[in-house]
Design an enzyme around this catalytic site. Structure first.
Site, PDB file in Angstrom:
ATOM      1  N   ASP A  91       0.825  -1.208   0.000  1.00  0.00           N
ATOM      2  CA  ASP A  91       0.000   0.000   0.000  1.00  0.00           C
ATOM      3  C   ASP A  91       0.862   1.262   0.000  1.00  0.00           C
ATOM      4  O   ASP A  91       1.877   1.334   0.689  1.00  0.00           O
ATOM      5  CB  ASP A  91      -0.889  -0.031   1.254  1.00  0.00           C
ATOM      6  CG  ASP A  91      -1.979   1.014   1.239  1.00  0.00           C
ATOM      7  OD1 ASP A  91      -2.424   1.394   0.128  1.00  0.00           O
ATOM      8  OD2 ASP A  91      -2.422   1.436   2.319  1.00  0.00           O
ATOM      9  N   HIS A  92       0.460   2.263  -0.772  1.00  0.00           N
ATOM     10  CA  HIS A  92       1.112   3.581  -0.794  1.00  0.00           C
ATOM     11  C   HIS A  92       2.616   3.516  -1.013  1.00  0.00           C
ATOM     12  O   HIS A  92       3.386   4.180  -0.325  1.00  0.00           O
ATOM     13  CB  HIS A  92       0.792   4.353   0.491  1.00  0.00           C
ATOM     14  CG  HIS A  92      -0.602   4.860   0.555  1.00  0.00           C
ATOM     15  ND1 HIS A  92      -1.092   5.854  -0.278  1.00  0.00           N
ATOM     16  CD2 HIS A  92      -1.640   4.491   1.346  1.00  0.00           C
ATOM     17  CE1 HIS A  92      -2.364   6.072   0.007  1.00  0.00           C
ATOM     18  NE2 HIS A  92      -2.717   5.255   0.984  1.00  0.00           N
TER      19      HIS A  92
ATOM     20  N   HIS B  24      -7.277  10.330   5.105  1.00  0.00           N
ATOM     21  CA  HIS B  24      -6.669   9.273   5.915  1.00  0.00           C
ATOM     22  C   HIS B  24      -6.663   9.648   7.398  1.00  0.00           C
ATOM     23  O   HIS B  24      -6.352  10.782   7.767  1.00  0.00           O
ATOM     24  CB  HIS B  24      -5.222   9.027   5.476  1.00  0.00           C
ATOM     25  CG  HIS B  24      -5.097   8.417   4.129  1.00  0.00           C
ATOM     26  ND1 HIS B  24      -4.741   9.139   3.012  1.00  0.00           N
ATOM     27  CD2 HIS B  24      -5.287   7.151   3.704  1.00  0.00           C
ATOM     28  CE1 HIS B  24      -4.694   8.337   1.962  1.00  0.00           C
ATOM     29  NE2 HIS B  24      -5.026   7.124   2.349  1.00  0.00           N
ATOM     30  N   GLY B  25      -6.974   8.660   8.247  1.00  0.00           N
ATOM     31  CA  GLY B  25      -6.846   8.859   9.682  1.00  0.00           C
ATOM     32  C   GLY B  25      -8.139   9.266  10.358  1.00  0.00           C
ATOM     33  O   GLY B  25      -9.216   9.247   9.757  1.00  0.00           O
TER      34      GLY B  25
ATOM     35  N   HIS C 184      -9.845   5.342  -0.303  1.00  0.00           N
ATOM     36  CA  HIS C 184      -8.951   5.414   0.853  1.00  0.00           C
ATOM     37  C   HIS C 184      -9.564   6.383   1.865  1.00  0.00           C
ATOM     38  O   HIS C 184     -10.312   7.286   1.518  1.00  0.00           O
ATOM     39  CB  HIS C 184      -7.571   5.929   0.434  1.00  0.00           C
ATOM     40  CG  HIS C 184      -6.738   4.899  -0.266  1.00  0.00           C
ATOM     41  ND1 HIS C 184      -5.676   4.265   0.333  1.00  0.00           N
ATOM     42  CD2 HIS C 184      -6.836   4.382  -1.515  1.00  0.00           C
ATOM     43  CE1 HIS C 184      -5.140   3.413  -0.517  1.00  0.00           C
ATOM     44  NE2 HIS C 184      -5.823   3.466  -1.657  1.00  0.00           N
ATOM     45  N   GLY C 185      -9.214   6.184   3.133  1.00  0.00           N
ATOM     46  CA  GLY C 185      -9.687   7.100   4.169  1.00  0.00           C
ATOM     47  C   GLY C 185     -11.092   6.806   4.644  1.00  0.00           C
ATOM     48  O   GLY C 185     -11.868   7.727   4.893  1.00  0.00           O
TER      49      GLY C 185
ATOM     50  N   SER D 283     -11.800   5.279   7.483  1.00  0.00           N
ATOM     51  CA  SER D 283     -11.871   5.354   8.947  1.00  0.00           C
ATOM     52  C   SER D 283     -12.611   6.616   9.373  1.00  0.00           C
ATOM     53  O   SER D 283     -12.294   7.720   8.921  1.00  0.00           O
ATOM     54  CB  SER D 283     -10.458   5.372   9.546  1.00  0.00           C
ATOM     55  OG  SER D 283      -9.717   4.254   9.132  1.00  0.00           O
TER      56      SER D 283
END
Length: 224
Positions: free
Chosen positions: A79-80, A175-176, A206-207, A209
């Site tokens: 990933d990334h 993200h986060g 993505h992101g 969360s």
């Protein structure tokens, strides 16, 4: 069973369901993810980001072994990856998917670097994910949440120029963990336009969360 990431995502795209990509930090959470996937009889992507474990080769080997022994299809993805060298380290370790993330660079540089990785990875049967637009960090959501959303016309051109297997798009997540009291504002209209323009390409989010579960369900039904 260990499979290519493309194999999992192409079917998901065709049949309009989503696949979880779980972030691996230790052997323990990798085992928990696989056990959950088997319990649900669901395919899974085990995501590993370089630097999240003191020994990349060891943790990837653990993920590969768990995938091979599993009763469900599992891909192991780097990933990334932020450089060709990092991506190559994952390919050498045996992953079945890699992400080359040049989303913070200008369009032409992103295309150039992504195309290089695609040419190498496809030669050895490894799937490639890239990102267009830029999914920033939730701590800076006021800026990152809207500053670099994916443009539909750019996405179409990017895919034509690079031949990537799946594309991470920026549609309002980050993200986060989001600041207290804040939640992401997802641009569903933009997602619908991306899906229409790229009907056969798996789109990645993505992101997730901190994103409301109903919003997650909605984007999954719309092509993520």
């Amino acid at each position: 069973m260990l499979v290519k990431m493309k194999e999992i995502l192409d079917r998901a795209c065709k049949e309009n369901y989503a696949v979880a990509a779980a972030n691996v930090y230790t052997e323990l959470n990798a085992r928990a993810f696989v056990e959950a996937a088997e319990e649900l009889n669901a395919p899974l992507i085990l995501n590993y980001k370089v630097g999240c474990h003191p020994d990349t080769d060891d943790i990837i080997k653990i993920c590969l072994d768990l995938a091979k022994k599993s009763k469900v299809p599992i891909a192991v993805n780097l990933d990334h990856g932020d450089s060709k060298e990092m991506v190559l380290s994952g390919i050498r370790a045996g992953v079945t998917g890699v992400m080359i993330d040049k989303s913070s660079k200008p369009f032409e540089e992103n295309v150039k670097e992504t195309k290089k990785v695609v040419e190498i990875a496809h030669t050895v049967g490894v799937s490639v994910e890239a990102e267009l637009g830029h999914v920033g960090v939730a701590d800076n959501y006021v800026v990152d949440g809207k500053s670099a959303l994916t443009k539909v016309e750019d996405a179409v051109r990017f895919v034509e120029l690079t031949d990537v297997d799946c594309l991470a798009v920026a549609i309002g997540t980050a993200h986060g963990a989001y600041p207290k009291g804040m939640k992401p504002e997802i641009d569903f209209e933009r997602l619908a336009s991306l899906r229409k323009a790229l009907p056969e390409l798996p789109l990645v989010l993505h992101g997730s969360s901190g994103t409301d579960i109903e919003d997650i369900r909605k984007v999954c039904s719309m092509g993520i």
